[in-house]
Structures are given as structure tokens and as C-alpha cells.
Design a protein around this motif. Structure first.
Motif, PDB file in Angstrom:
ATOM      1  N   MET A  94      81.695 -59.430  66.407  1.00  0.00           N
ATOM      2  CA  MET A  94      83.067 -59.875  66.657  1.00  0.00           C
ATOM      3  C   MET A  94      83.147 -60.720  67.927  1.00  0.00           C
ATOM      4  SD  MET A  94      85.209 -58.938  64.258  1.00  0.00           S
ATOM      5  CE  MET A  94      86.849 -58.270  64.553  1.00  0.00           C
ATOM      6  N   VAL A  95      82.396 -60.363  68.951  1.00  0.00           N
ATOM      7  CA  VAL A  95      82.369 -61.165  70.177  1.00  0.00           C
ATOM      8  C   VAL A  95      81.823 -62.559  69.876  1.00  0.00           C
ATOM      9  CG1 VAL A  95      81.236 -61.417  72.423  1.00  0.00           C
ATOM     10  CG2 VAL A  95      82.248 -59.229  71.787  1.00  0.00           C
ATOM     11  N   ALA A  96      80.739 -62.617  69.081  1.00  0.00           N
ATOM     12  CA  ALA A  96      80.179 -63.916  68.707  1.00  0.00           C
ATOM     13  C   ALA A  96      81.183 -64.735  67.895  1.00  0.00           C
ATOM     14  CB  ALA A  96      78.892 -63.718  67.910  1.00  0.00           C
ATOM     15  N   THR A  97      81.898 -64.063  66.992  1.00  0.00           N
ATOM     16  CA  THR A  97      82.929 -64.756  66.204  1.00  0.00           C
ATOM     17  C   THR A  97      84.010 -65.320  67.111  1.00  0.00           C
ATOM     18  OG1 THR A  97      82.543 -63.239  64.345  1.00  0.00           O
ATOM     19  CG2 THR A  97      84.602 -64.493  64.330  1.00  0.00           C
ATOM     20  N   GLY A 101      79.698 -48.156  59.813  1.00  0.00           N
ATOM     21  CA  GLY A 101      80.036 -47.410  61.015  1.00  0.00           C
ATOM     22  C   GLY A 101      79.170 -47.739  62.211  1.00  0.00           C
ATOM     23  N   ASN A 102      78.622 -48.940  62.239  1.00  0.00           N
ATOM     24  CA  ASN A 102      77.753 -49.365  63.336  1.00  0.00           C
ATOM     25  C   ASN A 102      78.601 -50.104  64.369  1.00  0.00           C
ATOM     26  OD1 ASN A 102      75.852 -50.640  65.030  1.00  0.00           O
ATOM     27  ND2 ASN A 102      74.349 -50.731  63.379  1.00  0.00           N
ATOM     28  N   ARG A 103      78.998 -49.395  65.416  1.00  0.00           N
ATOM     29  CA  ARG A 103      79.872 -49.993  66.426  1.00  0.00           C
ATOM     30  C   ARG A 103      79.191 -51.145  67.162  1.00  0.00           C
ATOM     31  NH1 ARG A 103      84.365 -46.925  68.672  1.00  0.00           N
ATOM     32  NH2 ARG A 103      84.841 -45.138  67.350  1.00  0.00           N
ATOM     33  N   ARG A 104      77.911 -50.998  67.459  1.00  0.00           N
ATOM     34  CA  ARG A 104      77.211 -52.041  68.220  1.00  0.00           C
ATOM     35  C   ARG A 104      77.179 -53.356  67.430  1.00  0.00           C
ATOM     36  NH1 ARG A 104      73.671 -52.282  72.442  1.00  0.00           N
ATOM     37  NH2 ARG A 104      72.118 -53.957  72.396  1.00  0.00           N
ATOM     38  N   LEU A 105      76.814 -53.281  66.158  1.00  0.00           N
ATOM     39  CA  LEU A 105      76.781 -54.476  65.332  1.00  0.00           C
ATOM     40  C   LEU A 105      78.179 -55.062  65.187  1.00  0.00           C
ATOM     41  CD1 LEU A 105      75.425 -56.478  63.411  1.00  0.00           C
ATOM     42  CD2 LEU A 105      75.663 -54.784  61.578  1.00  0.00           C
ATOM     43  N   PHE A 106      79.166 -54.203  64.970  1.00  0.00           N
ATOM     44  CA  PHE A 106      80.536 -54.675  64.788  1.00  0.00           C
ATOM     45  C   PHE A 106      81.023 -55.433  66.022  1.00  0.00           C
ATOM     46  CE2 PHE A 106      85.080 -53.932  65.580  1.00  0.00           C
ATOM     47  CZ  PHE A 106      85.625 -54.565  64.474  1.00  0.00           C
ATOM     48  N   ALA A 132      80.102 -58.559  61.112  1.00  0.00           N
ATOM     49  CA  ALA A 132      81.027 -57.565  61.671  1.00  0.00           C
ATOM     50  C   ALA A 132      81.578 -56.662  60.573  1.00  0.00           C
ATOM     51  CB  ALA A 132      82.166 -58.263  62.409  1.00  0.00           C
ATOM     52  N   GLY A 133      81.886 -57.256  59.412  1.00  0.00           N
ATOM     53  CA  GLY A 133      82.362 -56.458  58.292  1.00  0.00           C
ATOM     54  C   GLY A 133      81.314 -55.476  57.812  1.00  0.00           C
ATOM     55  N   ILE A 134      80.046 -55.899  57.786  1.00  0.00           N
ATOM     56  CA  ILE A 134      78.960 -54.991  57.399  1.00  0.00           C
ATOM     57  C   ILE A 134      78.832 -53.849  58.406  1.00  0.00           C
ATOM     58  CG2 ILE A 134      76.459 -54.813  57.094  1.00  0.00           C
ATOM     59  CD1 ILE A 134      76.504 -57.679  56.033  1.00  0.00           C
ATOM     60  N   GLY A 135      78.913 -54.195  59.699  1.00  0.00           N
ATOM     61  CA  GLY A 135      78.849 -53.163  60.730  1.00  0.00           C
ATOM     62  C   GLY A 135      79.973 -52.156  60.606  1.00  0.00           C
ATOM     63  N   ALA A 136      81.173 -52.644  60.245  1.00  0.00           N
ATOM     64  CA  ALA A 136      82.311 -51.732  60.075  1.00  0.00           C
ATOM     65  C   ALA A 136      82.100 -50.809  58.889  1.00  0.00           C
ATOM     66  CB  ALA A 136      83.597 -52.544  59.906  1.00  0.00           C
ATOM     67  N   GLN A 137      81.593 -51.335  57.777  1.00  0.00           N
ATOM     68  CA  GLN A 137      81.390 -50.525  56.584  1.00  0.00           C
ATOM     69  C   GLN A 137      80.358 -49.425  56.808  1.00  0.00           C
ATOM     70  OE1 GLN A 137      83.045 -50.497  53.678  1.00  0.00           O
ATOM     71  NE2 GLN A 137      84.420 -52.047  54.528  1.00  0.00           N
ATOM     72  N   LEU A 151      91.586 -60.818  65.878  1.00  0.00           N
ATOM     73  CA  LEU A 151      90.229 -60.306  66.131  1.00  0.00           C
ATOM     74  C   LEU A 151      90.216 -59.354  67.319  1.00  0.00           C
ATOM     75  CD1 LEU A 151      87.008 -62.472  66.124  1.00  0.00           C
ATOM     76  CD2 LEU A 151      87.434 -60.887  67.996  1.00  0.00           C
ATOM     77  N   LEU A 152      90.840 -59.757  68.415  1.00  0.00           N
ATOM     78  CA  LEU A 152      90.884 -58.892  69.590  1.00  0.00           C
ATOM     79  C   LEU A 152      91.624 -57.592  69.294  1.00  0.00           C
ATOM     80  CD1 LEU A 152      91.657 -61.545  72.365  1.00  0.00           C
ATOM     81  CD2 LEU A 152      89.465 -60.445  71.872  1.00  0.00           C
ATOM     82  N   THR A 153      92.675 -57.684  68.494  1.00  0.00           N
ATOM     83  CA  THR A 153      93.425 -56.480  68.118  1.00  0.00           C
ATOM     84  C   THR A 153      92.549 -55.515  67.316  1.00  0.00           C
ATOM     85  OG1 THR A 153      95.487 -57.745  68.057  1.00  0.00           O
ATOM     86  CG2 THR A 153      95.467 -55.638  66.903  1.00  0.00           C
TER      87      THR A 153
END
Length: 216
Positions: free
Chosen positions: A113-116, A104-109, A97-102, A168-170
Motif C-alpha cells: 500500500m505504501v508503494a501504491t 492476513g499478511n500485514r507486512r505485505l499489505f 496489497a489485496g493478496i496480503g489482506a486476504q 488508501l490511507l484510510t
């Protein structure tokens, strides 16, 4: 006034106050990042110190069973191993999720995060199930000093996981509302550090409480 003195004085833009011309917004933002970073590390260190105190208390009271059951009579290593696998795997998805955020990949993020969240909630559910079973078997925190220390230590970690799930939800909601702004990315980084710290603490709990408790 000489020409030399006039040239060294800050020039005033008629459209903005002089204070805004002198103040560098980038320097202010950098200073804020430093303060937030140090503040969060202080929070994590203080949390680790608190858990160290709980660990020390548990270690002292391990044999204070008051004639009641010991760890080897209560702990189900198979269930605890599943809890551990869930929490450690959630740490992997938190990193994704952190990689997706860095990037800008919303789908990966969002998927990570849902899996986490699912894995963290599963861990929490198994822990609640363990506590409920112990209490129903008459091995609640009021049975002995050993069990009081056990419930306090494991329960404190469970409360941190609960807070992490709400955090996480926030963060997911903030990304939906604000995107990957710099301040949101900093909060995601702080959340990741918090979640990984909980995993490290749980490895210590699993080793020192459950594995040692089963062997005694």
C-alpha cells in the motif's frame, strides 16, 4: 393445542427475544454483502459513464482550438509515459496489497500500500506539473474549447486519483485499528476495484488523448 402444532412452532429461548431466534445473523450479513457489492458496482458503472461523456466532449472539441495550440504543440510524451508507468506499476502493488489482506499478511499489505501511494502521488505530482506548465505557457483551460475539454477530462481523472490516495490511507489506518475483519476486507476489495478502474481509464486517456493528439 395438538402435539403436531406445538412441534412446528418456533421454540423460544428464555435468554433471547423470539425475533433474535428467528433471524439468522449469517443470512443478514450475506444480504448486506450483496447490497454493498451491487451498490459499489453501480457506482463504478456510473463513474465510467461520466468519463465516457467527458471523452465524447473531448472528441467533439479536439479541433476547436480557436487558432491556439493543438495537442502536438503541447503534449510531452516522455513525461506522460512516466506518468503511465507509475500508475500501472501502482496497480501491481495494489494487487499485492489485496493478496496480503486476504492472507492476513500485514507486512505485505502495508508495504504494497505504501508503494501504491508513492507511485500514485508521483503520478499526481507529474500531472500537476504538466497543468502548471501549460497554464504558464498561456495554454490554460480558458484559451480554447479544446483545452477546456482537455483540462476537464484529465483533471477529473486526477481528482479521482486524489480521492483514491485518501481512501488508501484510510484503509491502512483501518487495518491498523481493526485488523483484517470481514468488513475491512470488503472495503479493501472495493478500493482495489476502484484503483484498477482508474488505471484502465488512464490507458484509454493515454491512447486517445496523448497518442492521437501527438499524431494529429
Amino acid at each position: 393445542m395438538s402435539a403436531t402444532m406445538a412441534s412446528t412452532m418456533p421454540k423460544h429461548d428464555g435468554n433471547r427475544p423470539l425475533a433474535q431466534n428467528i433471524t439468522d445473523p449469517h443470512a443478514h450479513a450475506a444480504a448486506k454483502r450483496v447490497v454493498v457489492g451491487y451498490g459499489f458496482w453501480i457506482f463504478l458503472i456510473s463513474d465510467i459513464i461520466m468519463f465516457a461523456a467527458f471523452f465524447a466532449t473531448y472528441a467533439v472539441l479536439t479541433d476547436a482550438t480557436a487558432g491556439g495550440p493543438r495537442g502536438r504543440d503541447l503534449f510531452e510524451l516522455h513525461t506522460v509515459a512516466i506518468e503511465t508507468a507509475c500508475l500501472l506499476t501502482s496497480s501491481l502493488f495494489c494487487g499485492l496489497a489485496g493478496i496480503g489482506a486476504q492472507y492476513g499478511n500485514r507486512r505485505l499489505f502495508h508495504c504494497a500500500m505504501v508503494a501504491t501511494f508513492v507511485l500514485g502521488a508521483t503520478f499526481l505530482g507529474l500531472e500537476i506539473h504538466e497543468f502548471t506548465g501549460l497554464i504558464e505557457a498561456g495554454a490554460g483551460p480558458d484559451r480554447s474549447a479544446f483545452l477546456s475539454a482537455f483540462f476537464a477530462l484529465i483533471g477529473c481523472h486526477g481528482l479521482h486519483v486524489t480521492a483514491g490516495l485518501l481512501w488508501l490511507l484510510t484503509m491502512m489506518a483501518q487495518v491498523v485499528a481493526k485488523g483484517f475483519r470481514d468488513d475491512v476486507l470488503r472495503r479493501i476489495l472495493c478500493f482495489g476495484l476502484f484503483w484498477h478502474t482508474l488505471d484502465i481509464i488512464w490507458v484509454a486517456l493515454f491512447s486517445l488523448v496523448y497518442l492521437v493528439g501527438i499524431s494529429q
